[in-house]
Design an enzyme around this catalytic site. Structure first.
Site, mmCIF file in Angstrom:
data_model
loop_
_atom_site.group_PDB
_atom_site.id
_atom_site.type_symbol
_atom_site.label_atom_id
_atom_site.label_comp_id
_atom_site.label_asym_id
_atom_site.label_seq_id
_atom_site.Cartn_x
_atom_site.Cartn_y
_atom_site.Cartn_z
ATOM 1 N N ASP A 52 33.590 47.543 36.614
ATOM 2 C CA ASP A 52 32.692 46.766 35.641
ATOM 3 C C ASP A 52 31.444 46.567 36.961
ATOM 4 O OD1 ASP A 52 33.984 46.495 33.371
ATOM 5 O OD2 ASP A 52 35.234 45.064 34.062
ATOM 6 N N TYR A 110 44.516 47.066 42.963
ATOM 7 C CA TYR A 110 43.436 46.088 43.289
ATOM 8 C C TYR A 110 43.660 45.131 44.098
ATOM 9 C CZ TYR A 110 41.331 48.485 39.179
ATOM 10 O OH TYR A 110 40.604 49.396 38.233
#
Length: 259
Positions: A52, A110
């Site tokens: 994003d 992540y």
């Protein structure tokens, strides 16, 4: 046509995410423009995932096809000369026929970085952390994080934007392309390093905003607003409103993609 695999690192701060958007700077769009500048070919690099706006990557993977018979070393040098300093190509090589950065992946890792309250956050560090203004209990953060290990329906931690249904439902690997929110998490833990709280998570795939929603919920537990042991109930409700807020994008890094 030759199939290519590139590993790239980028500072996501000046970009509106990975996916190309009209009249907005994106990682995918910038990489496509530079490849066209070098080879004269129009190709749309496919990433392992659509990070994003504001999200960073230490090792994003992209695949694309080219007709140009350019040696990998030459393409590597040319890409880094033409790309802005915020994007670096770590490696580029020929890939087997059929390799796809997203569909061939079997796992991702992540990290999320939080600068806790109590000390001044350096302006050099601020774009890469969440300067969280709340006192956090590391033990409670870790207790909450352990509850997502294994396979679960993560609907409660997925974005609710209906326009993102297809994007949210895309599984990693060779699974059928149908809507499913079930993911398997292999590692989920917090640690403190040089005053920064770091959350690391590895799984078969992640829904849109899933990691940021997990972090926002874990922070609620770390603040004492909810019990760390409330996570299983939140998962079971399969409702985004049951979970905590979405953590800011600045602290999130795509660390590794497995094939």
């Amino acid at each position: 046509m030759s199939n290519w695999k590139a590993i790239l690192s980028y500072d996501g701060t000046p970009y509106h995410g990975w996916q190309i958007q009209p009249n907005l700077p994106t990682i995918q769009g910038t990489l496509a423009q530079v490849i066209h500048h070098i080879t004269g070919e129009s190709t749309l690099p496919q990433g392992s995932g659509r990070t994003d706006a504001g999200v960073h990557a230490l090792a994003q993977v992209a695949s694309f096809s080219l007709e140009s018979p350019i040696p990998p070393a030459n393409l590597h040098r040319a890409l880094n000369r033409a790309l802005p300093p915020s994007i670096r190509i770590l490696s580029v090589e020929h890939a087997p026929t059929g390799f796809h950065a997203r569909h061939s992946a079997v796992g991702k890792t992540y990290e999320y970085h939080i600068h806790p309250t109590g000390t001044i956050c350096s302006p050099m560090l601020a774009p890469y952390v969440w300067p969280c203004p709340f006192p956090l209990d590391l033990q409670k953060l870790q207790q909450a994080a352990t509850h997502i290990l294994g396979s679960h329906d993560f609907t409660s931690f997925a974005a609710t934007d209906p326009d993102l249904t297809t994007r949210t439902a895309e599984p990693i690997g060779e699974q059928p392309q149908h809507a499913t929110a079930i993911r398997t998490i292999r590692h989920s833990y917090w640690r403190e390093q040089e005053g920064i709280l770091i959350y690391r998570v590895t799984g078969t795939g992640f829904l849109h905003h899933m990691v940021r929603n997990l972090v926002g919920t874990f922070v609620e537990a770390g603040m004492g607003r909810i019990s760390p042991h409330a996570i299983p109930e939140i998962l079971a409700r399969c409702n985004r409103s049951a979970a905590g807020p979405t953590a800011p994008s600045s602290g999130l890094f795509l660390v590794e993609v497995e094939y």
